[in-house]
Design a protein around this motif. Sequence first.
Motif, PDB file in Angstrom:
ATOM      1  N   UNK A  97     -47.680 -29.958   0.899  1.00 53.87           N
ATOM      2  CA  UNK A  97     -46.645 -29.282  -0.553  1.00 53.87           C
ATOM      3  C   UNK A  97     -47.254 -28.792  -1.162  1.00 53.87           C
ATOM      4  N   UNK A  98     -48.543 -28.430  -1.363  1.00 52.86           N
ATOM      5  CA  UNK A  98     -49.355 -27.907  -2.616  1.00 52.86           C
ATOM      6  C   UNK A  98     -48.637 -26.377  -2.497  1.00 52.86           C
ATOM      7  N   UNK A  99     -48.952 -25.745  -1.840  1.00 55.29           N
ATOM      8  CA  UNK A  99     -48.442 -24.228  -1.493  1.00 55.29           C
ATOM      9  C   UNK A  99     -47.294 -23.632  -2.007  1.00 55.29           C
ATOM     10  N   UNK A 100     -45.883 -25.047  -0.882  1.00 54.57           N
ATOM     11  CA  UNK A 100     -44.734 -24.913  -2.046  1.00 54.57           C
ATOM     12  C   UNK A 100     -44.588 -25.318  -3.746  1.00 54.57           C
ATOM     13  N   UNK A 101     -45.635 -26.499  -4.096  1.00 51.17           N
ATOM     14  CA  UNK A 101     -45.611 -26.244  -5.390  1.00 51.17           C
ATOM     15  C   UNK A 101     -45.912 -25.117  -6.456  1.00 51.17           C
ATOM     16  N   UNK A 102     -46.970 -24.622  -5.284  1.00 45.96           N
ATOM     17  CA  UNK A 102     -47.568 -23.417  -6.409  1.00 45.96           C
ATOM     18  C   UNK A 102     -46.387 -22.284  -6.075  1.00 45.96           C
ATOM     19  N   UNK A 103     -45.962 -21.908  -5.158  1.00 45.87           N
ATOM     20  CA  UNK A 103     -45.065 -21.096  -4.829  1.00 45.87           C
ATOM     21  C   UNK A 103     -43.036 -20.656  -5.941  1.00 45.87           C
ATOM     22  N   UNK A 104     -43.006 -22.276  -6.411  1.00 47.18           N
ATOM     23  CA  UNK A 104     -42.096 -22.826  -6.158  1.00 47.18           C
ATOM     24  C   UNK A 104     -41.013 -22.567  -5.413  1.00 47.18           C
ATOM     25  N   UNK A 105     -41.305 -22.680  -4.385  1.00 43.77           N
ATOM     26  CA  UNK A 105     -40.068 -22.491  -3.174  1.00 43.77           C
ATOM     27  C   UNK A 105     -40.066 -24.104  -1.847  1.00 43.77           C
ATOM     28  N   UNK A 106     -38.904 -24.854  -1.874  1.00 41.93           N
ATOM     29  CA  UNK A 106     -38.839 -25.436  -1.122  1.00 41.93           C
ATOM     30  C   UNK A 106     -37.572 -26.060  -0.153  1.00 41.93           C
ATOM     31  N   UNK A 107     -37.896 -25.594   1.288  1.00 40.30           N
ATOM     32  CA  UNK A 107     -36.573 -26.009   2.126  1.00 40.30           C
ATOM     33  C   UNK A 107     -36.129 -28.033   1.311  1.00 40.30           C
ATOM     34  N   UNK A 108     -34.541 -28.360   1.883  1.00 37.26           N
ATOM     35  CA  UNK A 108     -33.732 -29.044   2.045  1.00 37.26           C
ATOM     36  C   UNK A 108     -35.423 -30.059   2.621  1.00 37.26           C
ATOM     37  N   UNK A 109     -35.535 -29.884   3.172  1.00 43.21           N
ATOM     38  CA  UNK A 109     -36.546 -31.468   4.544  1.00 43.21           C
ATOM     39  C   UNK A 109     -37.924 -31.122   3.561  1.00 43.21           C
ATOM     40  N   UNK A 110     -38.997 -30.303   3.260  1.00 50.32           N
ATOM     41  CA  UNK A 110     -39.335 -30.438   1.649  1.00 50.32           C
ATOM     42  C   UNK A 110     -38.591 -31.060   1.341  1.00 50.32           C
ATOM     43  N   UNK A 111     -38.231 -30.767   0.207  1.00 51.79           N
ATOM     44  CA  UNK A 111     -37.737 -32.142  -1.025  1.00 51.79           C
ATOM     45  C   UNK A 111     -37.407 -33.198  -0.696  1.00 51.79           C
ATOM     46  N   UNK A 112     -37.062 -33.654   0.551  1.00 54.20           N
ATOM     47  CA  UNK A 112     -36.411 -34.591   1.248  1.00 54.20           C
ATOM     48  C   UNK A 112     -38.320 -35.299   2.267  1.00 54.20           C
ATOM     49  N   UNK A 113     -39.384 -34.537   1.741  1.00 51.31           N
ATOM     50  CA  UNK A 113     -39.953 -35.485   2.280  1.00 51.31           C
ATOM     51  C   UNK A 113     -41.029 -35.818   0.830  1.00 51.31           C
ATOM     52  N   UNK A 114     -40.451 -34.364  -0.299  1.00 47.23           N
ATOM     53  CA  UNK A 114     -41.824 -35.021  -1.676  1.00 47.23           C
ATOM     54  C   UNK A 114     -40.556 -36.800  -2.183  1.00 47.23           C
ATOM     55  N   UNK A 115     -39.401 -36.551  -1.704  1.00 44.78           N
ATOM     56  CA  UNK A 115     -38.977 -37.953  -2.284  1.00 44.78           C
ATOM     57  C   UNK A 115     -39.508 -39.083  -0.984  1.00 44.78           C
ATOM     58  N   UNK A 116     -39.748 -38.630  -0.229  1.00 44.57           N
ATOM     59  CA  UNK A 116     -40.147 -39.726   0.651  1.00 44.57           C
ATOM     60  C   UNK A 116     -41.439 -39.940   0.250  1.00 44.57           C
ATOM     61  N   UNK A 117     -42.388 -39.483  -0.094  1.00 43.91           N
ATOM     62  CA  UNK A 117     -44.001 -39.109  -0.390  1.00 43.91           C
ATOM     63  C   UNK A 117     -43.860 -40.015  -1.669  1.00 43.91           C
ATOM     64  N   UNK A 118     -43.154 -40.406  -2.651  1.00 36.16           N
ATOM     65  CA  UNK A 118     -42.922 -40.916  -3.735  1.00 36.16           C
ATOM     66  C   UNK A 118     -42.814 -41.681  -3.397  1.00 36.16           C
ATOM     67  N   UNK A 119     -41.813 -42.332  -2.784  1.00 38.40           N
ATOM     68  CA  UNK A 119     -41.171 -43.562  -2.300  1.00 38.40           C
ATOM     69  C   UNK A 119     -42.108 -44.130  -2.065  1.00 38.40           C
ATOM     70  N   UNK A 120     -43.508 -44.076  -0.836  1.00 38.38           N
ATOM     71  CA  UNK A 120     -44.236 -44.621  -0.195  1.00 38.38           C
ATOM     72  C   UNK A 120     -45.735 -44.724  -1.487  1.00 38.38           C
ATOM     73  N   UNK A 121     -45.581 -44.183  -1.807  1.00 38.79           N
ATOM     74  CA  UNK A 121     -46.416 -43.975  -3.354  1.00 38.79           C
ATOM     75  C   UNK A 121     -45.549 -45.726  -4.409  1.00 38.79           C
ATOM     76  N   UNK A 122     -44.615 -45.425  -4.380  1.00 34.20           N
ATOM     77  CA  UNK A 122     -43.747 -45.979  -5.161  1.00 34.20           C
ATOM     78  C   UNK A 122     -44.636 -47.648  -4.423  1.00 34.20           C
ATOM     79  N   UNK A 123     -44.054 -47.838  -3.124  1.00 32.16           N
ATOM     80  CA  UNK A 123     -44.260 -49.449  -2.554  1.00 32.16           C
ATOM     81  C   UNK A 123     -46.048 -49.330  -2.641  1.00 32.16           C
ATOM     82  N   UNK A 124     -46.996 -48.539  -2.747  1.00 33.24           N
ATOM     83  CA  UNK A 124     -48.255 -48.696  -2.607  1.00 33.24           C
ATOM     84  C   UNK A 124     -48.762 -49.531  -3.662  1.00 33.24           C
ATOM     85  N   UNK A 125     -48.536 -49.090  -5.527  1.00 28.64           N
ATOM     86  CA  UNK A 125     -48.468 -49.564  -5.862  1.00 28.64           C
ATOM     87  C   UNK A 125     -47.572 -50.377  -6.208  1.00 28.64           C
TER      88      UNK A 125
END
Length: 367
Positions: free
Chosen positions: A224-252
Motif C-alpha cells: 500500500x506504500x504507493x497508495x499512501x504516497x498518492x492518497x488513492x485507495x480503492x475499497x479493497x485497499x482500505x479493507x486491506x489496511x484495516x485488516x493489516x492494522x488488526x493483524x498488527x494488534x493481534x501481534x502486539x
Amino acid sequence: MNVVFMMPTKIILGNDCVIKNASSFKDFGKKAIIVTGKNSAKLNGSLSDVLKALEINGQDYVLYDKVMANPTVDCVYDGAKVASENHADFLIAIGGGSPMDAGKTIALLACQNINKADLFKGNYEKKILPMVFIPTTAGTGSEVTTASIITNDEAKTKSAVAAQFMAPNLALLDSKYLKSLSNNTMINTVLDALSHLIEGYINKKTNELISLIALEGIKIISNQFNNLMNNTYSDDDLDKLMYASNLAGIVISHTGTTLVHAMGYSLTYFKHIDHGRANGLLMYNYLKYYTSIVGDKIDNILKYMNLNTLEDFNDVMNSLLKDKEDIKPCELEDYSKIAINAKNVLNCPFEVTKNDIYKIYLNTFKK
Ligand code: NAP
Ligand code: FE
C-alpha cells in the motif's frame, strides 16, 4: 517449537458489519456508554451505524464524546463517572486508538475504585464492562489488545493500563469509516501498524505463529506504500489496511511493543508529534543500529516488503514522513533517560542501554 496464541476478542471485518452484526452485542447489556472523540465518529458514519444497531436491539445509550488525542487520566475518570451515573452496563468505543484506549480504562474504572495514584500499578480486580470496539483508523489495533495507553503526567510519558481481561469482547471492522481520514493521519496511523508488526517480529516474546502473522501484515502494508504516497485507495485497499492494522494488534497483544514505541512516547509527550509518526521517524535508525544483532530478521522483513536494502526502506519512510522536526541533542538526552525506564524496552531480544537510545535519537534527528 514453542507457540502460544490467544485471541479472546471476536473479530468481524466487512462492509456494514456494525448493522449486520447488531445481534452479536444484544446480550452485552441494557445501556451502553458510547465513547468517542469530539468529531470524527459523527462525521464518518460510525456513530450513526451504532445508534441504528442499538435501536434494532432495543438498547439504550449515553454518549461520552470528550476523548482527546493521547487521552489523559482526568478524561478516563470523567468518562467512568458518566458511565456509573448513567448506569451503563456495557461500553462501545468508536474511533482511533485514543477513544478505544480511553474506553478500556473507562470500562475498568466503571467497575472498581482505583486511586489516580495507583492507576498504572496493575493488580486490578478482574471486573470490567463488556466492550465492543469499532476502529476508525488503520493503526493501533487497540480493538484486540489488552492495553490502554494513557498520558502519565507524573512520569512525563505515556504508560499502559493493562491486564489480560481488558481485551474487548467484540471488534467490528468496517473500512468505509477510513474514507474521511486526512492522508496525513492515514500515513501516521498505518506507520504505527507497521511499527507494531516490526516490533512484534523482532521481539523476545514472538513465536512461529505470531511471526507468520507479522510478516503477512508487513507484506500487506508494503503493497500500500504507493497508495499512501498518492492518497488513492480503492475499497479493497482500505479493507486491506484495516485488516493489516488488526493483524498488527493481534501481534502486539502477544508480544507487546519494544524500543521504537518506548522512544516515540517522549516525541509525543514533549513535541506533540502524532504517535504513528513518532514511530515512523525512529524505525529506520532503530533497525540500522541493531543490524549486526538481528540482521537475519531485518533481511526477512525487507524481503516481505519487496525492498532490497535498509536504505530503500529509509527512502520509503522519508517519502511518507517528509521534513523531520528540529529537536536539540540536550532534549534527546532527556528523552533517553525516560525511554530506558519504559517496560517495553524489556521486550527487545537484546540488551539496550541509555547510550544506545541516545545514539538512535541523534541519528534520527541529525540534519
Ligand atoms: P487518534 O488519536 O485516535 O485520532 C487522531 C485523529 O484522527 C483525531 O483527530 C480523530 O478525530 C481523527 N480520526 C479518527 N478516525 C477518523 C476518521 N475515520 N476520519 C477522520 N478523522 C478521524 O489516533 P490513533 O493514531 O488511531 O491513536 C493513537 C493513540 O493510540 C495513542 O494514544 C497511542 O498511544 C494509542 N495506541 C494504543 C495501542 C494499544 O495497543 N492500545 C497501540 C498503539 C497506539 P476525533 O478526535 O474527532 O475522533
Ligand atoms: Fe502504537
